[in-house]
Write an enzyme that holds these catalytic residues in place. Structure first.
Site, mmCIF file in Angstrom:
data_model
loop_
_atom_site.group_PDB
_atom_site.id
_atom_site.type_symbol
_atom_site.label_atom_id
_atom_site.label_comp_id
_atom_site.label_asym_id
_atom_site.label_seq_id
_atom_site.Cartn_x
_atom_site.Cartn_y
_atom_site.Cartn_z
ATOM 1 N N GLU A 172 40.861 40.322 44.695
ATOM 2 C CA GLU A 172 39.544 40.155 45.311
ATOM 3 C C GLU A 172 39.618 40.251 46.836
ATOM 4 O O GLU A 172 39.308 39.308 47.566
ATOM 5 C CB GLU A 172 38.923 38.842 44.849
ATOM 6 C CG GLU A 172 38.657 38.848 43.346
ATOM 7 C CD GLU A 172 38.085 37.545 42.821
ATOM 8 O OE1 GLU A 172 37.996 36.567 43.594
ATOM 9 O OE2 GLU A 172 37.726 37.493 41.642
ATOM 10 N N HIS A 414 29.676 32.057 27.994
ATOM 11 C CA HIS A 414 30.558 31.990 29.154
ATOM 12 C C HIS A 414 31.682 31.005 28.880
ATOM 13 O O HIS A 414 31.439 29.857 28.486
ATOM 14 C CB HIS A 414 29.793 31.544 30.403
ATOM 15 C CG HIS A 414 30.648 31.477 31.629
ATOM 16 N ND1 HIS A 414 30.865 30.323 32.345
ATOM 17 C CD2 HIS A 414 31.371 32.436 32.263
ATOM 18 C CE1 HIS A 414 31.661 30.572 33.370
ATOM 19 N NE2 HIS A 414 31.983 31.843 33.337
ATOM 20 N N HIS A 415 32.921 31.461 29.079
ATOM 21 C CA HIS A 415 34.109 30.620 28.954
ATOM 22 C C HIS A 415 34.876 30.659 30.270
ATOM 23 O O HIS A 415 35.606 31.609 30.534
ATOM 24 C CB HIS A 415 35.043 31.120 27.840
ATOM 25 C CG HIS A 415 34.519 30.936 26.461
ATOM 26 N ND1 HIS A 415 35.062 31.587 25.370
ATOM 27 C CD2 HIS A 415 33.513 30.171 25.978
ATOM 28 C CE1 HIS A 415 34.405 31.232 24.278
ATOM 29 N NE2 HIS A 415 33.460 30.377 24.616
ATOM 30 N N HIS A 484 36.949 37.997 33.695
ATOM 31 C CA HIS A 484 36.955 37.904 35.154
ATOM 32 C C HIS A 484 38.227 37.200 35.614
ATOM 33 O O HIS A 484 38.751 36.321 34.931
ATOM 34 C CB HIS A 484 35.732 37.140 35.647
ATOM 35 C CG HIS A 484 34.487 37.968 35.643
ATOM 36 N ND1 HIS A 484 33.625 38.021 36.721
ATOM 37 C CD2 HIS A 484 33.964 38.797 34.709
ATOM 38 C CE1 HIS A 484 32.619 38.835 36.445
ATOM 39 N NE2 HIS A 484 32.801 39.309 35.217
ATOM 40 N N GLU A 485 38.705 37.619 36.795
ATOM 41 C CA GLU A 485 39.960 37.119 37.391
ATOM 42 C C GLU A 485 41.190 37.433 36.533
ATOM 43 O O GLU A 485 42.278 36.925 36.803
ATOM 44 C CB GLU A 485 39.908 35.599 37.663
ATOM 45 C CG GLU A 485 38.916 35.167 38.694
ATOM 46 C CD GLU A 485 37.553 34.876 38.104
ATOM 47 O OE1 GLU A 485 36.542 35.052 38.805
ATOM 48 O OE2 GLU A 485 37.489 34.467 36.929
ATOM 49 N N GLU A 503 36.227 42.058 35.676
ATOM 50 C CA GLU A 503 35.941 41.947 37.115
ATOM 51 C C GLU A 503 37.173 42.469 37.842
ATOM 52 O O GLU A 503 37.269 43.628 38.164
ATOM 53 C CB GLU A 503 35.635 40.506 37.492
ATOM 54 C CG GLU A 503 35.303 40.328 38.960
ATOM 55 C CD GLU A 503 35.375 38.880 39.384
ATOM 56 O OE1 GLU A 503 34.554 38.484 40.221
ATOM 57 O OE2 GLU A 503 36.260 38.145 38.888
ATOM 58 N N GLU A 509 29.752 39.017 44.099
ATOM 59 C CA GLU A 509 29.742 37.612 44.504
ATOM 60 C C GLU A 509 30.168 37.433 45.955
ATOM 61 O O GLU A 509 29.685 36.511 46.648
ATOM 62 C CB GLU A 509 30.631 36.787 43.579
ATOM 63 C CG GLU A 509 32.099 37.152 43.627
ATOM 64 C CD GLU A 509 32.913 36.378 42.592
ATOM 65 O OE1 GLU A 509 32.353 35.489 41.939
ATOM 66 O OE2 GLU A 509 34.112 36.679 42.449
#
Length: 703
Positions: A172, A414-415, A484-485, A503, A509
């Site tokens: 990121e 969402h987790h 994500h991540e 992501e 974001e």
């Protein structure tokens, strides 16, 4: 002497002096790879494009722990060549058919001093070269531990590169454009703050690495089919302009544990004299195995809305209450807690989003912060942080599911794992079954923060195996995954197309955290998206974040026209209209493009491209004769001139053009746009202005 003559002479000398040399060309003959063993028995390779040297002689091999290295003393046992040519149909994608055509060279090597065997398999495509190491089952090599990979990528000069810092835990970062020789001096300022980061070198960078030579060649280094191995980084020897492979270690410093028979991921080098070829390449997907799922009918591209942006900007919160400094699941009594009044995942707000999705034809609604535990989720090295099945008091799972069903809208789960990986695996079956019981067919998973077990890295072999485990387990439950991540994708979605998004890069974001560079989205398709689609979460219309949260003075470095174009240029079968419904209601004429644009395609045409400067792409919506065009622009005002010759001849279309207004400015006037309708055909040509950080979007509907 001309460069191509030097190249031919070098190959002739290798052959003359008796060094085992093999040459392999691409199907179109433009790319040539040469393999040989040098005088020390080191495997080496080099690459040329249209008789121009693209990569100098580069060594191959490994150093091992507690064992003799696999980097020299090799002899050639034998070799074989073959050709492969197929066309396959992806479940979703930028086109409905993908051609997979390459020539292959397999070299079998024997290390004389140890009598161990190592094979190297090369594949040469029209757009570049791929190779991997293979370790057959053998008496003298069973279990072994890789200390370092010795693969080199020797550059031919001080190229211009688009890079982010090498890091074991995050991608990121904003991209830096510089000469290779400038990386060391720019590294410190390129390492911006992140919740979990571990940069490793003053010249270390990540793949996919995009470069351009002074002679106009575009070179991209990446990897494909990352399975049961650690992530590849690159460390630059800036005296010799050679990139050396740098694998992500685990907590013990080990790079990868191997058991024969085994192979590494593919190392890929794309090369072309046209930047559009890099964007159009499907080489990364082609290097992965065919789809492993017998039934893929449940995998559906999705356009969705959600509460995420109001939470990221600080307008709303994930946590339900401010009463608790610590939470123990199963012990903490939320029934006695006072709601904080900012919790976004509540029945009323979620029903408003469901209504908005239904009204405007969106497929789903993503709700984050619905489950207990967010009060102390981050920064406490907490193992049992979430259970993924227990909702907050103001979110009724059954009620919301029933309401969404009446509106024809699907809910997206969402987790957030908080990087407590053991905890997530402990709950995975129960969490996925809970999703299916309540009508959730897709999950956004997150890995924010430092990994538990402590000291492990996001991109180590152990974590790569976890991400793969989660994808395959989700497939058992017919669940699509948007991680994500997690690790950046390497084409795995060909084999497991339920990996519908990632992501794994600096997404929208960060526009709420101070902003990204205005040309950021002109780099990502050349780098991060090479391995698979990104859940970039575009569609922001209110650029002044202080209007959502007075305590946040960030600005989105983009125009509205640029935000619309992202739905075409940032390919993903999973696209979010990320802004608040209230902001879309102010600009319903521009919002129409987001409603209309497809998320799955029959064909893609790359009209213009220059990394860091501009990208223009046209895509044909799957199963229709409608086209959508997107242009994103970088740091300079530019006039984009395109031909619509990709349209069917003899047919008429109505084009709606959403463009930057003359006075648009991503800093001072980002909401200035124009909308123009005109009839077009395949003979039409357009000339449109794009401001810095701007662009345009066009819907072209057959009449």
């Amino acid at each position: 002497m001309k460069r191509q003559n030097i190249y031919i002479l070098l190959f002739a000398l290798l052959t003359y002096f008796g060094v085992a040399a093999q040459q392999l060309s691409s199907p179109d003959g433009d790319v040539i790879m040469e393999f040989s063993l040098n005088s020390e028995g080191n495997p080496v390779y080099q690459i040329a494009f249209k008789n121009q040297e693209a990569m100098k002689s580069s060594k191959l091999g490994f150093t091992l722990k507690e064992s003799e290295n696999l980097d020299g003393d090799f002899t050639l046992v034998d070799s074989e060549t073959s050709t492969f040519n197929e066309t396959w149909k992806p479940v979703w994608g930028e086109e409905s058919e993908i051609k997979n055509h390459y020539n292959e060279l397999l070299v079998r090597l024997k290390q004389e001093s140890t009598e161990r065997f190592m094979n190297i398999r090369f594949r040469v495509f029209d757009e570049g070269v791929a190779f991997r190491y293979e370790f057959p089952e053998q008496p003298n090599l069973g279990h072994f531990i890789i200390e370092d990979e010795k693969t080199q990528f020797a550059m031919t000069g001080d190229h211009t590169a688009f890079w982010i810092p090498g890091d074991y835990d995050t991608q990121e970062y904003d991209y830096t454009e510089s000469r290779l020789s400038e990386i060391r001096g720019l590294m410190e300022e390129s390492i911006t703050e992140n919740l979990s980061q571990n940069p490793f070198s003053s010249t270390g960078v990540q793949t996919s690495l995009m470069m351009k030579t002074d002679d106009g060649l575009y070179i991209n280094i990446h990897e494909a089919a990352l399975i049961d191995f650690s992530v590849l980084h690159l460390e630059l020897d800036d005296k010799n302009m050679v990139f050396n492979a740098w694998l992500t270690p685990d907590v013990q410093g080990t790079k990868s544990y191997m058991i024969t028979p085994a192979n590494t991921p593919w190392r890929t080098v794309m090369v072309s004299d046209d930047a559009r070829d890099i964007l159009a390449s499907r080489m990364t997907y082609n290097l992965n195995e065919p789809c492993a799922l017998e039934d893929t009918s449940w995998i559906k591209p999705v356009k969705y809305v959600g509460v995420w942006w109001e939470m990221i900007t600080g307008k709303s919160s994930w946590a339900y209450t401010n009463d608790f400094k610590a939470v123990k699941l199963g012990v903490t009594d939320y029934g006695k807690a006072k709601p904080n009044g900012t919790h976004a995942a509540n029945n009323k707000r979620v029903k408003e989003l469901i209504d908005f999705a239904a009204l405007h034809g969106f497929d789903g609604v993503l709700v984050e912060g619905w489950n207990v535990g967010w009060e102390d989720w981050y920064g406490h090295s907490k193992d049992y942080v979430f259970d993924f099945v227990t909702p907050y008091p103001d979110f009724n799972v059954d009620e919301i599911h029933a309401y969404a069903k009446t509106k024809g809208v699907e809910m997206i789960m969402h987790h957030e794992t908080s990087s407590s990986v053991r905890n997530y695996e402990r709950h995975l079956d129960e969490a996925y079954q809970f999703m299916k019981d309540h009508g959730y067919n897709a999950v956004k998973s997150g890995y924010v923060g430092d990994i538990l077990p402590r000291g492990e890295n996001h991109y180590s072999q152990w974590m790569i195996n976890h991400y793969q485990y989660a994808i395959e387990k989700a497939a058992d439950y017919k669940i699509m995954v948007n991680a994500h991540e997690a690790v950046r994708p390497t084409g795995i979605a060909r084999t497991y197309p339920n990996l519908i998004g990632n992501e794994s890069a600096r997404g929208t974001e960060y526009q709420a955290f101070g902003g990204s560079k205005p040309n950021h989205v002109t780099v990502l398709p050349f780098t991060r998206l090479i391995g698979g689609p990104m859940d970039y979460t575009p569609g922001i219309f209110e650029m002044d974040i202080s209007k959502l949260n007075p305590n946040n003075n960030s600005n989105v470095n983009s125009t509205i026209a640029n935000q619309l174009a992202l739905y075409v240029t940032m390919y993903s079968p999973l696209q979010m209209a990320a802004d608040l419904p209230e902001n879309y209601n102010k600009f319903l004429d521009a919002f129409q493009f987001i409603k209309d644009v497809a998320v799955d395609w029959d064909k893609s045409v790359y009209l213009e491209a220059e990394p860091g400067s501009y990208i223009t792409i046209a895509r044909k919506a799957k199963g229709t004769n409608n086209w959508f065009v997107g242009n994103v622009n970088g740091k300079q005002i530019r006039q984009s001139k395109i031909s619509l010759n990709f349209l069917d001849k003899g047919k008429k279309y109505m084009a709606t053009i959403y463009a930057d207004a003359k006075d648009a400015n991503y800093k001072t006037n980002p909401q200035a746009y124009t909308i123009k309708k005109m009839k077009v055909t395949s003979k039409s040509k357009l000339s449109l202005n794009s401001v810095e950080g701007g662009g345009y979007a066009i819907s072209i509907i057959e009449e």
